[in-house]
Design a protein around this motif. Structure first.
Motif, PDB file in Angstrom:
ATOM      1  N   LEU A  47      85.314 137.140 -25.613  1.00  0.00           N
ATOM      2  CA  LEU A  47      86.446 137.437 -24.733  1.00  0.00           C
ATOM      3  C   LEU A  47      86.809 136.191 -23.950  1.00  0.00           C
ATOM      4  O   LEU A  47      85.942 135.374 -23.628  1.00  0.00           O
ATOM      5  CB  LEU A  47      86.081 138.558 -23.746  1.00  0.00           C
ATOM      6  CG  LEU A  47      85.792 139.938 -24.310  1.00  0.00           C
ATOM      7  CD1 LEU A  47      85.363 140.871 -23.186  1.00  0.00           C
ATOM      8  CD2 LEU A  47      87.001 140.496 -25.015  1.00  0.00           C
TER       9      LEU A  47
ATOM     10  N   ARG B  82      83.612 138.340 -12.232  1.00  0.00           N
ATOM     11  CA  ARG B  82      83.478 139.531 -13.064  1.00  0.00           C
ATOM     12  C   ARG B  82      82.694 140.616 -12.345  1.00  0.00           C
ATOM     13  O   ARG B  82      82.990 141.804 -12.444  1.00  0.00           O
ATOM     14  CB  ARG B  82      82.795 139.158 -14.377  1.00  0.00           C
ATOM     15  CG  ARG B  82      82.572 140.319 -15.318  1.00  0.00           C
ATOM     16  CD  ARG B  82      82.011 139.876 -16.636  1.00  0.00           C
ATOM     17  NE  ARG B  82      80.680 139.299 -16.512  1.00  0.00           N
ATOM     18  CZ  ARG B  82      79.927 138.941 -17.543  1.00  0.00           C
ATOM     19  NH1 ARG B  82      80.387 139.107 -18.771  1.00  0.00           N
ATOM     20  NH2 ARG B  82      78.743 138.418 -17.368  1.00  0.00           N
ATOM     21  N   ALA B  83      81.684 140.168 -11.590  1.00  0.00           N
ATOM     22  CA  ALA B  83      80.878 141.138 -10.849  1.00  0.00           C
ATOM     23  C   ALA B  83      81.650 141.723  -9.679  1.00  0.00           C
ATOM     24  O   ALA B  83      81.592 142.915  -9.413  1.00  0.00           O
ATOM     25  CB  ALA B  83      79.595 140.465 -10.364  1.00  0.00           C
TER      26      ALA B  83
ATOM     27  N   THR C 256      84.865 144.654  -9.657  1.00  0.00           N
ATOM     28  CA  THR C 256      84.671 146.096  -9.752  1.00  0.00           C
ATOM     29  C   THR C 256      84.371 146.730  -8.405  1.00  0.00           C
ATOM     30  O   THR C 256      84.026 147.908  -8.335  1.00  0.00           O
ATOM     31  CB  THR C 256      83.491 146.409 -10.697  1.00  0.00           C
ATOM     32  OG1 THR C 256      82.324 145.768 -10.168  1.00  0.00           O
ATOM     33  CG2 THR C 256      83.756 145.905 -12.087  1.00  0.00           C
TER      34      THR C 256
ATOM     35  N   SER D 159      75.265 132.674 -17.235  1.00  0.00           N
ATOM     36  CA  SER D 159      76.436 133.473 -16.869  1.00  0.00           C
ATOM     37  C   SER D 159      76.603 134.710 -17.740  1.00  0.00           C
ATOM     38  O   SER D 159      77.174 135.694 -17.292  1.00  0.00           O
ATOM     39  CB  SER D 159      77.702 132.624 -16.985  1.00  0.00           C
ATOM     40  OG  SER D 159      77.968 132.331 -18.348  1.00  0.00           O
ATOM     41  N   TYR D 160      76.123 134.678 -18.989  1.00  0.00           N
ATOM     42  CA  TYR D 160      76.309 135.796 -19.910  1.00  0.00           C
ATOM     43  C   TYR D 160      77.755 136.261 -19.958  1.00  0.00           C
ATOM     44  O   TYR D 160      78.044 137.456 -20.011  1.00  0.00           O
ATOM     45  CB  TYR D 160      75.378 136.960 -19.566  1.00  0.00           C
ATOM     46  CG  TYR D 160      73.935 136.632 -19.878  1.00  0.00           C
ATOM     47  CD1 TYR D 160      73.019 136.395 -18.859  1.00  0.00           C
ATOM     48  CD2 TYR D 160      73.508 136.517 -21.187  1.00  0.00           C
ATOM     49  CE1 TYR D 160      71.718 136.067 -19.147  1.00  0.00           C
ATOM     50  CE2 TYR D 160      72.210 136.179 -21.485  1.00  0.00           C
ATOM     51  CZ  TYR D 160      71.316 135.961 -20.465  1.00  0.00           C
ATOM     52  OH  TYR D 160      70.024 135.626 -20.759  1.00  0.00           O
ATOM     53  N   LEU D 161      78.655 135.319 -19.947  1.00  0.00           N
ATOM     54  CA  LEU D 161      80.047 135.675 -20.213  1.00  0.00           C
ATOM     55  C   LEU D 161      80.150 136.025 -21.687  1.00  0.00           C
ATOM     56  O   LEU D 161      79.591 135.348 -22.529  1.00  0.00           O
ATOM     57  CB  LEU D 161      80.965 134.486 -19.909  1.00  0.00           C
ATOM     58  CG  LEU D 161      81.015 134.023 -18.451  1.00  0.00           C
ATOM     59  CD1 LEU D 161      81.963 132.844 -18.305  1.00  0.00           C
ATOM     60  CD2 LEU D 161      81.446 135.160 -17.544  1.00  0.00           C
ATOM     61  N   PHE D 162      80.854 137.123 -21.988  1.00  0.00           N
ATOM     62  CA  PHE D 162      80.955 137.550 -23.376  1.00  0.00           C
ATOM     63  C   PHE D 162      81.717 136.497 -24.171  1.00  0.00           C
ATOM     64  O   PHE D 162      82.877 136.205 -23.878  1.00  0.00           O
ATOM     65  CB  PHE D 162      81.658 138.904 -23.472  1.00  0.00           C
ATOM     66  CG  PHE D 162      80.976 139.972 -22.685  1.00  0.00           C
ATOM     67  CD1 PHE D 162      81.672 140.718 -21.748  1.00  0.00           C
ATOM     68  CD2 PHE D 162      79.631 140.234 -22.871  1.00  0.00           C
ATOM     69  CE1 PHE D 162      81.038 141.709 -21.025  1.00  0.00           C
ATOM     70  CE2 PHE D 162      78.992 141.225 -22.143  1.00  0.00           C
ATOM     71  CZ  PHE D 162      79.684 141.959 -21.205  1.00  0.00           C
TER      72      PHE D 162
ATOM     73  N   LYS E  17      88.181 147.589 -17.209  1.00  0.00           N
ATOM     74  CA  LYS E  17      88.652 148.194 -18.455  1.00  0.00           C
ATOM     75  C   LYS E  17      87.797 149.400 -18.819  1.00  0.00           C
ATOM     76  O   LYS E  17      88.317 150.433 -19.236  1.00  0.00           O
ATOM     77  CB  LYS E  17      88.605 147.158 -19.573  1.00  0.00           C
ATOM     78  CG  LYS E  17      89.188 147.638 -20.865  1.00  0.00           C
ATOM     79  CD  LYS E  17      89.867 146.486 -21.600  1.00  0.00           C
ATOM     80  CE  LYS E  17      90.516 147.009 -22.876  1.00  0.00           C
ATOM     81  NZ  LYS E  17      89.757 146.703 -24.068  1.00  0.00           N
TER      82      LYS E  17
ATOM     83  N   PHE F 146      86.548 143.168 -17.687  1.00  0.00           N
ATOM     84  CA  PHE F 146      85.729 144.093 -18.477  1.00  0.00           C
ATOM     85  C   PHE F 146      85.328 145.334 -17.690  1.00  0.00           C
ATOM     86  O   PHE F 146      85.489 146.460 -18.164  1.00  0.00           O
ATOM     87  CB  PHE F 146      84.481 143.369 -18.987  1.00  0.00           C
ATOM     88  CG  PHE F 146      83.612 144.206 -19.862  1.00  0.00           C
ATOM     89  CD1 PHE F 146      82.517 144.899 -19.347  1.00  0.00           C
ATOM     90  CD2 PHE F 146      83.872 144.311 -21.208  1.00  0.00           C
ATOM     91  CE1 PHE F 146      81.710 145.671 -20.162  1.00  0.00           C
ATOM     92  CE2 PHE F 146      83.074 145.092 -22.032  1.00  0.00           C
ATOM     93  CZ  PHE F 146      81.995 145.769 -21.513  1.00  0.00           C
ATOM     94  N   GLY F 147      84.813 145.137 -16.497  1.00  0.00           N
ATOM     95  CA  GLY F 147      84.342 146.271 -15.707  1.00  0.00           C
ATOM     96  C   GLY F 147      85.462 147.245 -15.380  1.00  0.00           C
ATOM     97  O   GLY F 147      85.270 148.455 -15.367  1.00  0.00           O
TER      98      GLY F 147
ATOM     99  N   VAL G 219      75.852 145.350  -9.238  1.00  0.00           N
ATOM    100  CA  VAL G 219      76.130 144.342 -10.263  1.00  0.00           C
ATOM    101  C   VAL G 219      75.146 143.187 -10.161  1.00  0.00           C
ATOM    102  O   VAL G 219      74.511 142.980  -9.140  1.00  0.00           O
ATOM    103  CB  VAL G 219      77.578 143.810 -10.165  1.00  0.00           C
ATOM    104  CG1 VAL G 219      78.556 144.876 -10.607  1.00  0.00           C
ATOM    105  CG2 VAL G 219      77.867 143.316  -8.778  1.00  0.00           C
ATOM    106  N   PHE G 220      75.075 142.447 -11.243  1.00  0.00           N
ATOM    107  CA  PHE G 220      73.995 141.486 -11.425  1.00  0.00           C
ATOM    108  C   PHE G 220      74.536 140.123 -11.771  1.00  0.00           C
ATOM    109  O   PHE G 220      75.506 139.994 -12.498  1.00  0.00           O
ATOM    110  CB  PHE G 220      73.142 141.975 -12.605  1.00  0.00           C
ATOM    111  CG  PHE G 220      71.675 141.798 -12.417  1.00  0.00           C
ATOM    112  CD1 PHE G 220      71.092 140.567 -12.628  1.00  0.00           C
ATOM    113  CD2 PHE G 220      70.873 142.869 -12.070  1.00  0.00           C
ATOM    114  CE1 PHE G 220      69.723 140.412 -12.480  1.00  0.00           C
ATOM    115  CE2 PHE G 220      69.509 142.720 -11.926  1.00  0.00           C
ATOM    116  CZ  PHE G 220      68.934 141.489 -12.135  1.00  0.00           C
ATOM    117  N   MET G 221      73.894 139.080 -11.254  1.00  0.00           N
ATOM    118  CA  MET G 221      74.183 137.736 -11.767  1.00  0.00           C
ATOM    119  C   MET G 221      72.868 137.101 -12.165  1.00  0.00           C
ATOM    120  O   MET G 221      71.936 137.040 -11.366  1.00  0.00           O
ATOM    121  CB  MET G 221      74.857 136.884 -10.706  1.00  0.00           C
ATOM    122  CG  MET G 221      76.363 136.752 -10.861  1.00  0.00           C
ATOM    123  SD  MET G 221      77.050 135.646  -9.634  1.00  0.00           S
ATOM    124  CE  MET G 221      76.749 134.057 -10.392  1.00  0.00           C
ATOM    125  N   PHE G 222      72.789 136.610 -13.381  1.00  0.00           N
ATOM    126  CA  PHE G 222      71.569 135.966 -13.870  1.00  0.00           C
ATOM    127  C   PHE G 222      71.665 134.462 -13.717  1.00  0.00           C
ATOM    128  O   PHE G 222      72.685 133.919 -13.298  1.00  0.00           O
ATOM    129  CB  PHE G 222      71.363 136.268 -15.356  1.00  0.00           C
ATOM    130  CG  PHE G 222      71.033 137.684 -15.679  1.00  0.00           C
ATOM    131  CD1 PHE G 222      72.017 138.569 -16.054  1.00  0.00           C
ATOM    132  CD2 PHE G 222      69.719 138.129 -15.638  1.00  0.00           C
ATOM    133  CE1 PHE G 222      71.703 139.874 -16.374  1.00  0.00           C
ATOM    134  CE2 PHE G 222      69.402 139.428 -15.961  1.00  0.00           C
ATOM    135  CZ  PHE G 222      70.402 140.305 -16.330  1.00  0.00           C
TER     136      PHE G 222
END
Lengths: 289, 263, 345
Positions: C92, C148-149, C152, C86-89, C103, C100-101, C80-83
């Motif tokens: 949602l 989020r990362a 999972t 945050s790139y939170l959708f 789901k 998400f992961g 998994v990646f963190m930039f």
């Protein structure tokens, strides 16, 4: 892996490009062929410039009208373009000066864009005809008594109806473009100018105008190309003579005499050539996208 | 400038509301002659008659079906093209732009006339499919450029995140890409619908008189001269544009520069 | 707990003359946090993208627990990646973002709810499920991105300068938080940063990168006190190098003779270095003191930084407060204590 990366843009573009190239390319090719007299269906297999010659010399059924139609089309499209550009500038400047984004204004302008040209033309007809609403208002005001006394504003010989239609439809379109540019411009420039003593008209002329000119010009050229080649509205609001080039072209294209079709096609291709030349000149000037 | 701009604004609103009002008055009357300022009698009979006319119903059905089909086709074909144009740099990109830009300058008259000949040979003349293909010519570039603009503002890293979190490429497309692009997709699709909906010349040339859409009916009504019927048809014809503009108002307000003149 | 092996990775971008990574090899032990430190363009971000599968190497291999993962697409690697962002959708809420992961793996709604709550607790934002990403501060967004990362149970955590857009205070807090969580969960982590302080604070081992190659790889303390090469030393903030002939604890340089505490392996040509905070300025001459002239003096709060010209050498000195103040142009002596001079080559 690397090779796949350079192929795939074209794979994604292929359907769209194919559609455009085939439909536009083939249609133009077939059109050119027909205008040169190559019509397999009546057994003509030789190239001939008769259609073009008769048009440009003013002879033949289509040729008789060609130059007047060309002049008429130019008159209508150039006038409509210039008037709408000027009005659009004033409208946009007026609307932009109102603080608070002006969502209602943008909505109104977009609404005008969404109304199909045909509908707008019909509305103008109902409004401006000699028995239309405006005439009735005039009668109510005691200015006239009979419909015939009301001036001919639509379906007239001078293209007034057409110009009125296109000005009222294209001004909002150009105004939207200018408005978008004005809203993205920092207001600092106008304020500095005001600080230095420029009044409203000077600000408009020396600060605002140069800034919006590129976008306005590009939009104006689009408008010109559109009006010059449009068919629907001239068919509804125009008269038998003088006709716009597009109406002339279609009239002869659908003529039962197959040979007349070549004339019709030639008119439409000359029209196309003029539009493309204008577009090419504007792209070179403006440096495209 | 404020007084002038106020006048200008009210003139604008008047200009836009007037046709609607005019059509409504004509459509809800049967006799409205010069010099009456308002109809002598109001009736809904005209509208009822028009809406009940078999030809109008089938024209409405054909218009809706074709515009829907053209919109869908334009989106499916245009999405991948717009994606690479907006996101990637590659050799020949400018050439591709230019080709896709062509239909906006080449007059529909010339295209329509040429396609008339071509489709006659291919047996597509006078068919729904043929007319829809013709409608794609103005609709596709609009969709491509609107979506390309959206992709230029798009950040692929959202998709990367979805991928590394375990979503397959297909899942990523449906759950993330489409949802991020939804506003632009809706605008592009609805305007493609409008472009097809408003087509008259192309339908005329390719339809060879066999395909009757609403604009075709409206045109003959306007030439014929019964203003009440014409007005009623105009109102019906105006309904989708009205609804679409109202539905996309917010998006359009944010990006007014995307509007194209094809209607 | 997964170990990662990068073997001879090479990557060139089309249109670029030089490879961004050249024969790059690195072994990361299970549960370890390795940091890649380097300037922009040194290939660090590219490396992370290769590990995640978002890009493909031209040559080389990547192994998780000894098995090559190159044939696996990104959604099957478990990295998994963190930039930086945050790139939170945006469509949602926080809870659905984190879930998400799980789901997409098909976990039950009940299980997802439980896991989301657990991990929100872990990152210090309990009960935030219903909040919208736009309502969160930058630091909170990155925490949620981390959650989020992590939810999972990934094999590998890849961090691409995740803190560089945050305020200093927030950044320091998050450095400690990420480090603590990483240790507690034992997740193998590769961190990329250009911030030396961050790299030293968080790493088990630190790799210094330059032009796609590793210049040095070791624990932060070792690299800080005894960098193995001049290039590595420069990374760690050392700017004073003296080259000369070394024999029996004495270094003969063009600037003078210096005593050195740690002799190099053999007598001969050698380069020594000293950290700026170990250098002292004094008025009088003495052992290991070189004459110089003060060029500049900058007050930096915890220390004062001097720029002193010693013949053709520009020496940077950091003296902790309270420090004596010397004027620009003053003649001073720069003392390089023998015990702090170390050999770099």
């Amino acid at each position: 892996m690397r090779r796949r990366l350079s192929l795939s843009p074209w794979l994604s573009l292929a359907p769209a490009l194919a559609l455009v190239v085939v439909l536009v390319g083939a249609s133009l090719a077939y059109g050119v062929a027909q205008s040169l007299g190559l019509m397999a269906v009546i057994g003509q297999n030789t190239v001939s410039l008769d259609a073009y010659r008769s048009l440009l010399s003013g002879h033949g059924p289509a040729g008789r009208e060609f130059w007047s139609a060309l002049g008429f089309s130019l008159w209508v499209s150039v006038t409509a373009t210039i008037v709408s550009a000027a009005l659009a500038l004033l409208l946009a400047v007026g609307l932009a000066s109102r603080p608070g984004g002006g969502a209602a204004d943008t909505l109104a302008l977009n609404w005008n864009l969404a109304v199909p040209h045909l509908v707008w033309a019909v509305a103008l007809l109902l409004f401006l005809a000699q028995s239309g609403l405006l005439a009735r208002l005039a009668a109510a005001g005691g200015l006239i008594e009979l419909p015939a006394e009301f001036p001919v504003l639509v379906r007239d010989r001078y293209g007034l109806g057409l110009i009125l239609h296109y000005v009222s439809k294209e001004t909002p379109f150009l105004a939207l473009i200018v408005l978008a540019m004005l809203r993205s411009q920092p207001t600092g420039y106008a304020q500095v100018a005001a600080n230095l003593g420029a009044n409203r008209w000077q600000r408009l002329r020396y600060v605002t105008l140069p800034f919006v000119m590129p976008g306005l010009l590009a939009g104006a050229l689009l408008v010109f190309a559109f009006v010059f080649s449009a068919y629907e509205v001239p068919a509804v609001l125009g008269v038998g003579y003088p006709r716009m080039l597009s109406v002339l072209a279609l009239r002869f294209f659908t003529d039962p005499d197959l040979r007349a079709r070549a004339d019709g096609m030639a008119v439409s291709l000359i029209l196309t050539a003029i539009v493309l030349a204008v577009a090419a000149a504007s792209l070179k000037r403006g440096g495209a996208k | 400038m404020t007084r002038l701009s106020q006048i200008g604004r009210w003139a604008l609103y008047l200009l836009l509301a007037a046709p609607l009002a005019l059509f409504a008055v004509y459509a809800f009357s049967t006799r409205w002659f010069f010099p009456q300022l308002l109809p002598a009698e109001w009736t809904s009979a005209t509208l009822a008659r028009v809406l009940g006319d078999g030809r109008v119903i089938s024209a409405l059905r054909d218009s809706v079906a074709m515009a829907g089909g053209v919109s869908l086709l334009a989106m499916v074909i245009g999405y991948p093209a717009a994606r690479v144009l907006g996101l990637r740099q590659f050799r020949g990109r400018n050439a591709a732009w230019l080709v896709l830009f062509l239909p906006t300058v080449v007059p529909p008259l010339a295209v329509g006339m040429g396609l008339n000949i071509l489709f006659l040979q291919l047996g597509l003349a006078g068919t729904l499919a043929g007319v829809m293909l013709a409608h794609l010519v103005p609709a596709l570039p609009y969709v491509v450029f609107t979506l390309a603009g959206a992709f230029a503002r798009y950040d692929e890293n959202y998709e990367f995140q979805a991928l590394v979190l375990g979503a397959s490429p297909a899942r990523t497309f449906w759950s993330v890409s489409l949802r991020l692009l939804a506003p632009s997709l809706v605008v592009a699709g609805l305007f493609a619908f409008l472009i097809s909906w408003s087509q008259y010349l192309l339908t005329l040339l390719i339809g060879s008189g066999r395909i009757i859409t609403l604009p075709v009916l409206l045109f003959s009504a306007a030439a014929g001269g019964n203003p009440a019927t014409t007005a009623a048809l105009a109102l019906i014809f105006l309904a989708p544009p009205l609804v679409i503009i109202a539905a996309t108002a917010r998006q359009l307000n944010q990006r007014p520069g995307d509007i194209r003149e094809q209607l | 707990m997964t170990n990662v092996n990068l073997i001879a990775l090479t990557k060139t971008y089309p249109g670029q003359p030089h490879a961004v990574l050249q024969d790059f090899s690195l072994a990361v032990a299970a549960g370890e946090l390795v940091t890649l430190l380097g300037a922009s363009g040194s290939g660090k971000s590219t490396l992370l993208k290769l590990i995640a599968g978002l890009e493909q190497p031209d040559a080389g291999d990547i192994q998780f627990d000894g098995a090559s993962i190159r044939p696996l697409p990104p959604h099957r690697r478990g990295a998994v990646f963190m930039f930086q962002k945050s790139y939170l959708f945006p469509f949602l809420n926080v809870g659905d973002n984190i879930g998400f992961g799980l789901k997409v793996q098909g976990a039950s709604a009940h299980h997802i709810r439980g896991e989301v709550a657990r991990v929100l607790h872990l990152i210090g934002l309990p009960g935030s499920e219903r909040r919208q990403p736009g309502q969160l501060s930058g630091g909170e967004q990155q925490r949620v991105a981390l959650a989020r990362a992590l939810v999972t149970n990934p094999k590998l955590l890849l961090l691409d300068e995740p803190l560089s857009s945050l305020d200093t205070e927030v950044r320091l807090n998050l450095q400690a938080a990420i480090r603590a969580i990483q240790r507690e969960l034992g997740i193998t982590t590769v961190l990329v940063t250009h911030d030396l302080g961050e790299a030293m604070a968080m790493s088990d081992r630190l790799a210094l990168l330059s032009h796609g190659r590793i210049v040095a790889l070791d624990r932060p303390e070792v690299l800080f006190h005894r960098p193995p090469s001049q290039a590595a030393a420069q990374f760690m903030g050392v700017s004073t190098f003296l080259t000369g002939r070394q024999s029996a604890g004495c270094l003969e340089t063009p600037h003078g003779r210096l005593q050195v505490a740690c002799a190099a392996a053999q007598a001969g040509a050698a380069t020594y270095a000293i950290r700026p905070e170990h250098i002292r300025l004094q008025k009088a001459a003495g052992e290991n003191a070189l004459a110089g002239c003060v060029l500049d003096c900058v007050f930096r709060g915890e220390y004062v930084e001097y720029q002193v010209a010693v013949a053709d050498l520009d020496v940077r000195v950091r003296m902790p407060m309270p420090a004596p103040r010397y004027e620009r142009g003053a003649q001073v002596y720069v003392r390089l204590p023998a015990e702090h001079l170390f050999a770099v080559a």
